[in-house]
Scaffold this motif. Structure first.
Motif, PDB file in Angstrom:
ATOM      1  N   CYS A  91      20.392 -11.763   3.878  1.00 52.46           N
ATOM      2  CA  CYS A  91      20.197 -12.283   2.512  1.00 52.46           C
ATOM      3  C   CYS A  91      19.737 -11.159   1.581  1.00 52.46           C
ATOM      4  O   CYS A  91      20.219 -11.046   0.447  1.00 52.46           O
ATOM      5  CB  CYS A  91      19.162 -13.408   2.505  1.00 52.46           C
ATOM      6  N   PHE A  92      18.818 -10.348   2.093  1.00 56.25           N
ATOM      7  CA  PHE A  92      18.326  -9.244   1.271  1.00 56.25           C
ATOM      8  C   PHE A  92      19.458  -8.265   0.967  1.00 56.25           C
ATOM      9  O   PHE A  92      19.629  -7.811  -0.168  1.00 56.25           O
ATOM     10  CB  PHE A  92      17.175  -8.522   1.996  1.00 56.25           C
ATOM     11  N   TYR A  95      21.780  -9.709  -1.600  1.00 58.76           N
ATOM     12  CA  TYR A  95      21.134  -9.681  -2.923  1.00 58.76           C
ATOM     13  C   TYR A  95      21.268  -8.287  -3.548  1.00 58.76           C
ATOM     14  O   TYR A  95      21.627  -8.134  -4.708  1.00 58.76           O
ATOM     15  CB  TYR A  95      19.656 -10.076  -2.766  1.00 58.76           C
ATOM     16  N   GLU A  96      21.014  -7.277  -2.731  1.00 61.06           N
ATOM     17  CA  GLU A  96      21.092  -5.895  -3.223  1.00 61.06           C
ATOM     18  C   GLU A  96      22.526  -5.542  -3.647  1.00 61.06           C
ATOM     19  O   GLU A  96      22.750  -4.933  -4.697  1.00 61.06           O
ATOM     20  CB  GLU A  96      20.613  -4.922  -2.131  1.00 61.06           C
TER      21      GLU A  96
END
Lengths: 147, 193
Positions: A91-92, A95-96
């Motif tokens: 998820c991170f 997002y990035e």
């Protein structure tokens, strides 16, 4: 009272009939040679199964049985933590990537639209799948045991 | 019931599952200890292979552990546990066999043995034993299940009815037809020789 005389044969052999049923069955038996032949066949079958037993395992296998299950429960917990960690990192990362994508003016608009459409489509499919699974989960008794 | 015991045993099983829900591993260990051999023998009767029966029995306990939170406390433990074992066995057979839910021949003849402690064992025809072993493998899952519970687990009709959640009359009927098929298969094998 069991209706079918032939089906009563099983109960007769196993001594599971009531007195009334047994008497009715014996009366039928006296008049029906086919039924008597079936009874003999069932008795012969019982003679064979009566001397059979399932195999057992050596004592040392039983001694280690619980340890083996315990290790598997620990592994299950490990898998949950590993999956959780992977989801957080994924998820991170997404997002990035998305943040970079929209901030970067060098990337053409059609690429941004394509990626956005693909991402939204994936989320819709994922939500739909999860909803379907939850729907089935809430309506099935002992759901975990049915594969 | 499938495990030797009485109403007290059933109450204890349910109490243990309640404790397992709270994460009590000692309760889980006790439940495993109480039912491990029964679980193995039931799976063995359904799949006819010792290694697989062992794996299925272990997986069944893991399912109990993982799904304890969904266990309906109003229902007795043993039918629930039996359902888990039967479903796992069905799935295993479906994966391994082209013929749905039939046992596959893995050359494991040692899963069903002559009990030499019985006086009748000395005079039993060994060919008949081999025929029975093979015929059981050829029965459908449902027929083998009912034969296993009555002939090899020695359960009464009432106990089987409770375990499978079916009426007693249905137990009788299923046993009749299963035995007919089993006897027919054995006759066939005998005639082939």
């Amino acid at each position: 009272m069991v209706k079918n005389r032939r089906e009563m044969l099983a109960g007769y052999v196993d001594g599971e009939l009531s007195d009334e049923e047994r008497q009715a069955f014996e009366a039928a038996l006296a008049q029906d040679p086919e039924l008597r032949a079936e009874l003999e066949e069932f008795k012969r079958l019982q003679e064979v199964t009566g001397v059979m037993q399932y195999a057992d395992l050596p004592d040392e296998v039983w001694d280690n049985y619980w340890q083996s299950i315990y290790r598997k429960t620990e592994r299950g917990f490990g898998w949950i933590l590993l999956s959780l960690g992977a989801i957080i990192l994924l998820c991170f990362g997404l997002y990035e990537v998305m943040r970079e994508l929209y901030v970067d003016s060098q990337i053409p608009l059609w690429v941004k639209i394509g990626v956005t459409a693909g991402g939204v489509g994936f989320i819709i499919l994922l939500v739909s799948y999860i909803r379907e699974r939850l729907f089935a989960y809430n309506r099935t008794r002992y759901k975990e045991v049915i594969k | 019931m499938i495990s030797e015991g009485n109403d007290k045993t059933m109450d204890t099983d349910m109490a243990l599952v309640t404790e397992i829900r709270k994460g009590d591993k000692k309760a889980f260990a006790e439940l495993v200890e109480r039912h491990k051999k029964t679980a193995f023998r039931i799976a063995l009767g359904l799949v006819g292979n010792k290694d697989d029966a062992f794996d299925i029995s272990q997986e069944a306990f893991l399912r109990v552990y993982r799904s304890a939170s969904t266990y309906d406390e109003k229902q007795p433990f043993q039918p629930w546990f039996y359902t888990i074992i039967a479903n796992l066995s069905r799935t295993w057979l479906r994966r391994r066999s082209r013929r749905e839910n039939r046992m596959v021949d893995l050359d494991d003849v040692s899963w069903l043995l002559v009990d030499n402690r019985t006086p009748e064992a000395a005079v039993i025809n060994k060919e008949k034993v081999a025929d029975l072993r093979q015929a059981l493998k050829e029965l459908s899952f449902e027929d083998r299940e009912i034969i296993m519970l009555q002939h090899f687990r020695g359960m009464s009709y009432d106990e089987i009815a409770q375990l499978l959640s079916i009426p007693k009359g249905t137990v009788m009927s299923r046993l009749y037809y299963a035995r007919k098929k089993l006897a027919g298969l054995m006759r066939l094998k005998n005639g082939e020789k």
